[in-house]
Design a protein around this motif. Structure first.
Motif, short mmCIF file in Angstrom:
data_model
loop_
_atom_site.label_atom_id
_atom_site.label_comp_id
_atom_site.label_asym_id
_atom_site.label_seq_id
_atom_site.Cartn_x
_atom_site.Cartn_y
_atom_site.Cartn_z
N PRO A 147 0.85 -1.21 0.00
CA PRO A 147 0.00 0.00 0.00
C PRO A 147 0.89 1.25 0.00
O PRO A 147 1.74 1.42 0.86
CB PRO A 147 -0.78 -0.14 1.32
CG PRO A 147 0.09 -0.97 2.20
CD PRO A 147 0.89 -1.87 1.31
N ASP B 269 -6.65 2.09 -4.34
CA ASP B 269 -7.29 1.36 -3.25
C ASP B 269 -8.69 1.93 -3.02
O ASP B 269 -8.87 3.14 -2.97
CB ASP B 269 -6.44 1.49 -1.99
CG ASP B 269 -6.86 0.53 -0.90
OD1 ASP B 269 -7.88 -0.18 -1.08
OD2 ASP B 269 -6.18 0.47 0.13
N ALA C 88 -11.81 -6.08 0.82
CA ALA C 88 -10.96 -4.95 0.48
C ALA C 88 -10.10 -4.51 1.65
O ALA C 88 -9.05 -3.93 1.48
CB ALA C 88 -11.82 -3.78 -0.01
N THR D 255 -6.15 -5.13 1.97
CA THR D 255 -5.12 -4.40 1.28
C THR D 255 -4.31 -3.50 2.19
O THR D 255 -3.27 -3.01 1.81
CB THR D 255 -5.72 -3.56 0.14
OG1 THR D 255 -6.70 -2.67 0.70
CG2 THR D 255 -6.39 -4.45 -0.89
N ASP D 256 -4.80 -3.25 3.41
CA ASP D 256 -4.08 -2.39 4.32
C ASP D 256 -3.21 -3.18 5.30
O ASP D 256 -2.63 -2.61 6.22
CB ASP D 256 -5.05 -1.54 5.15
CG ASP D 256 -5.42 -0.26 4.39
OD1 ASP D 256 -6.38 0.38 4.82
OD2 ASP D 256 -4.76 0.05 3.41
#
Length: 213
Positions: free
Chosen positions: A144, A187, A204, A207-208
């Protein structure tokens, strides 16, 4: 003929002729095997032994007839005409015109095909045994990052420059063929999804969580 279909929301789908030619698992493997060099059908058969020869030749002929592959040389070998194939410039890529009428379902299908192809290479690597990710330089990462538009452009240009320096490398005893897959997208964490997609929204958040290697 050009094939244009209607999506449920009324959007037009992309022209599917080039899509059907390129986004086939066997044809994509042929294209990637030829990219950056000139090879004969027999050379491809030796390099792709898991594809039945009749199937391989049929797909090579399909790609050549459509102009995706070019015949750059012909020579008589016994009673047959041996052809050498190459990729014309840009034949591997979808242009803005190819995607002019693309809808959301088309983009999802394109990306699904890409993931399936990449998965195929990975599975074949795993199935060969004698695995050593460090020795074989196998890696998959997800980072990220916060970039401005200028920074995004700067990184893209640096990656392109690094790759272009090696795309035309010829095979040699010192070189191992690698498959490098690159993906970049904004993102969407925190951005509301359409109602029909809410069931998949929690995915989702992953993704962090950093990157995986």
């Amino acid at each position: 003929d050009n094939v244009v279909s209607k999506l449920p929301d009324g959007e037009k789908a992309m022209n599917t002729v080039k899509e059907d030619l390129l986004l086939h698992p066997v044809r994509l493997r042929i294209i990637l095997a030829i990219a950056g060099r000139q090879v004969t059908a027999q050379q491809l058969a030796n390099e792709l032994p898991d594809i039945p020869q009749a199937t391989l030749y049929r797909h090579i002929n399909t790609l050549a007839a459509a102009g995706i592959l070019s015949v750059v040389n012909e020579r008589r070998v016994r009673n047959t005409l041996e052809k050498t194939y190459a990729l014309p410039d840009q034949s591997l890529y979808f242009t803005a015109e190819d995607l002019e009428n693309a809808g959301s379902e088309d983009y999802i299908r394109l990306f699904t095909q890409y993931l399936g192809l990449l998965m195929g290479y990975y599975v074949r690597y795993i199935q060969k045994g004698n695995l050593d990710f460090a020795r074989d330089k196998v890696a998959f990462n997800m980072f990220p990052l916060y970039w401005s538009e200028a920074e995004t452009q700067e990184v893209a240009q640096a990656i392109n420059a690094a790759l272009l320096a090696h795309l035309k490398n010829e095979p040699s005893p010192e070189r191992q063929r690698y498959i490098l897959g690159l993906t970049s997208l904004p993102d969407i964490v925190g951005v509301p999804l359409p109602a029909e997609s809410q069931a998949g929204a929690p995915a989702a958040e992953s993704t962090d969580q950093g990157h995986t290697k």
